[in-house]
Motif scaffolding. Structure first.
Motif, PDB file in Angstrom:
ATOM      1  N   LYS A  48       0.835  -1.209   0.000  1.00  0.00           N
ATOM      2  CA  LYS A  48       0.000   0.000   0.000  1.00  0.00           C
ATOM      3  C   LYS A  48       0.865   1.252   0.000  1.00  0.00           C
ATOM      4  O   LYS A  48       0.530   2.252  -0.634  1.00  0.00           O
ATOM      5  N   GLU A  49       1.972   1.201   0.708  1.00  0.00           N
ATOM      6  CA  GLU A  49       2.876   2.350   0.835  1.00  0.00           C
ATOM      7  C   GLU A  49       3.611   2.657  -0.468  1.00  0.00           C
ATOM      8  O   GLU A  49       3.827   3.819  -0.792  1.00  0.00           O
ATOM      9  N   ILE A  50       4.002   1.623  -1.226  1.00  0.00           N
ATOM     10  CA  ILE A  50       4.860   1.858  -2.397  1.00  0.00           C
ATOM     11  C   ILE A  50       4.179   1.664  -3.750  1.00  0.00           C
ATOM     12  O   ILE A  50       4.731   2.050  -4.769  1.00  0.00           O
ATOM     13  N   ARG A  51       2.983   1.082  -3.778  1.00  0.00           N
ATOM     14  CA  ARG A  51       2.314   0.745  -5.042  1.00  0.00           C
ATOM     15  C   ARG A  51       2.275   1.914  -6.035  1.00  0.00           C
ATOM     16  O   ARG A  51       2.590   1.749  -7.210  1.00  0.00           O
ATOM     17  N   THR A  52       1.906   3.067  -5.582  1.00  0.00           N
ATOM     18  CA  THR A  52       1.750   4.218  -6.478  1.00  0.00           C
ATOM     19  C   THR A  52       3.073   4.925  -6.766  1.00  0.00           C
ATOM     20  O   THR A  52       3.101   5.861  -7.561  1.00  0.00           O
ATOM     21  N   GLN A  53       4.144   4.468  -6.147  1.00  0.00           N
ATOM     22  CA  GLN A  53       5.441   5.117  -6.313  1.00  0.00           C
ATOM     23  C   GLN A  53       6.326   4.478  -7.383  1.00  0.00           C
ATOM     24  O   GLN A  53       7.392   5.005  -7.705  1.00  0.00           O
ATOM     25  N   VAL A  54       5.911   3.344  -7.960  1.00  0.00           N
ATOM     26  CA  VAL A  54       6.722   2.650  -8.964  1.00  0.00           C
ATOM     27  C   VAL A  54       6.755   3.486 -10.238  1.00  0.00           C
ATOM     28  O   VAL A  54       5.726   3.876 -10.770  1.00  0.00           O
ATOM     29  N   SER A  55       7.974   3.782 -10.721  1.00  0.00           N
ATOM     30  CA  SER A  55       8.097   4.560 -11.954  1.00  0.00           C
ATOM     31  C   SER A  55       8.739   3.761 -13.084  1.00  0.00           C
ATOM     32  O   SER A  55       8.678   4.163 -14.237  1.00  0.00           O
ATOM     33  N   GLY A  56       9.332   2.628 -12.779  1.00  0.00           N
ATOM     34  CA  GLY A  56       9.940   1.786 -13.807  1.00  0.00           C
ATOM     35  C   GLY A  56      10.149   0.382 -13.288  1.00  0.00           C
ATOM     36  O   GLY A  56      10.218   0.150 -12.087  1.00  0.00           O
ATOM     37  N   GLY A  57      10.253  -0.569 -14.220  1.00  0.00           N
ATOM     38  CA  GLY A  57      10.442  -1.957 -13.827  1.00  0.00           C
ATOM     39  C   GLY A  57       9.140  -2.576 -13.338  1.00  0.00           C
ATOM     40  O   GLY A  57       8.068  -1.982 -13.467  1.00  0.00           O
ATOM     41  N   THR A  58       9.249  -3.754 -12.767  1.00  0.00           N
ATOM     42  CA  THR A  58       8.078  -4.494 -12.309  1.00  0.00           C
ATOM     43  C   THR A  58       8.334  -5.078 -10.935  1.00  0.00           C
ATOM     44  O   THR A  58       9.402  -5.631 -10.679  1.00  0.00           O
ATOM     45  N   ILE A  59       7.353  -4.947 -10.058  1.00  0.00           N
ATOM     46  CA  ILE A  59       7.346  -5.645  -8.779  1.00  0.00           C
ATOM     47  C   ILE A  59       6.367  -6.797  -8.939  1.00  0.00           C
ATOM     48  O   ILE A  59       5.244  -6.608  -9.410  1.00  0.00           O
TER      49      ILE A  59
END
Length: 173
Positions: free
Chosen positions: A119-130
């Motif tokens: 929840k904390e980082i989901r919207t912060q991804v700018s590249g790559g894939t988790i």
């Protein structure tokens, strides 16, 4: 009697194998070069704090995969420090993982922690894939999630005992 025992053991092994199959039904199989290319793309974030949180989380996950209690303690204590500046409830969860007596106890707290970290980082991804991965057998059959930067399954709930047990449930880009 021996034949029944052998048959029972073989059935149990087959069921465990089926439950921990790395392939999802209905999922298209990719060739190995495509998977390698996906794994080599690093995850980047819009915010350096999110990057620090994710890297700390990955260190914790990797320590649990390796069944390394001391590294898991260090990684969760480091996460606790990072999270104190952004999210008090997550910092408390990281602290509980850090002070848990055994690797097994650390793993018990890891699933809820994963859901909240996401929840904390989901919207912060700018590249790559988790990759959000799932093991149906973790937590006494309730299942357990974890995050990874690679598609290959490395289960933090069982370590070497069932290293590849799990599936990719979601790709976060």
């Amino acid at each position: 009697m021996r034949k029944i025992y052998i048959h029972t053991v073989l059935c149990a092994a087959l069921l465990a194998s089926y439950g921990c199959n790395n392939q999802q039904s209905g999922t298209e199989t990719k060739d190995s070069t495509a998977v390698t290319a996906e794994a080599s793309t690093p995850v980047t974030f819009k915010d350096s704090k999110a990057d620090s949180i994710y890297q700390g989380y990955i260190s914790l996950k990797n320590a649990l995969v390796a069944n390394n209690e001391e590294d898991a303690k260090k990684a969760s204590a480091s996460l606790e420090g990072i999270l104190k500046t952004t999210n008090d409830s997550l910092a408390v969860q990281a602290g509980k993982i850090s002070t848990a007596a055994t690797v097994a106890d650390k793993r018990l707290a890891f699933n809820d922690f994963t859901e909240n970290i996401l929840k904390e980082i989901r919207t912060q991804v700018s590249g790559g894939t988790i990759y959000k991965q799932h093991c149906p057998m973790a937590n006494d059959g309730k299942g357990g999630f974890w995050l990874a930067s690679e598609k290959e399954i490395k289960n933090p709930y069982y370590g070497e005992a069932m290293l590849s047990c799990g599936t990719v449930e979601e790709e976060i880009k």
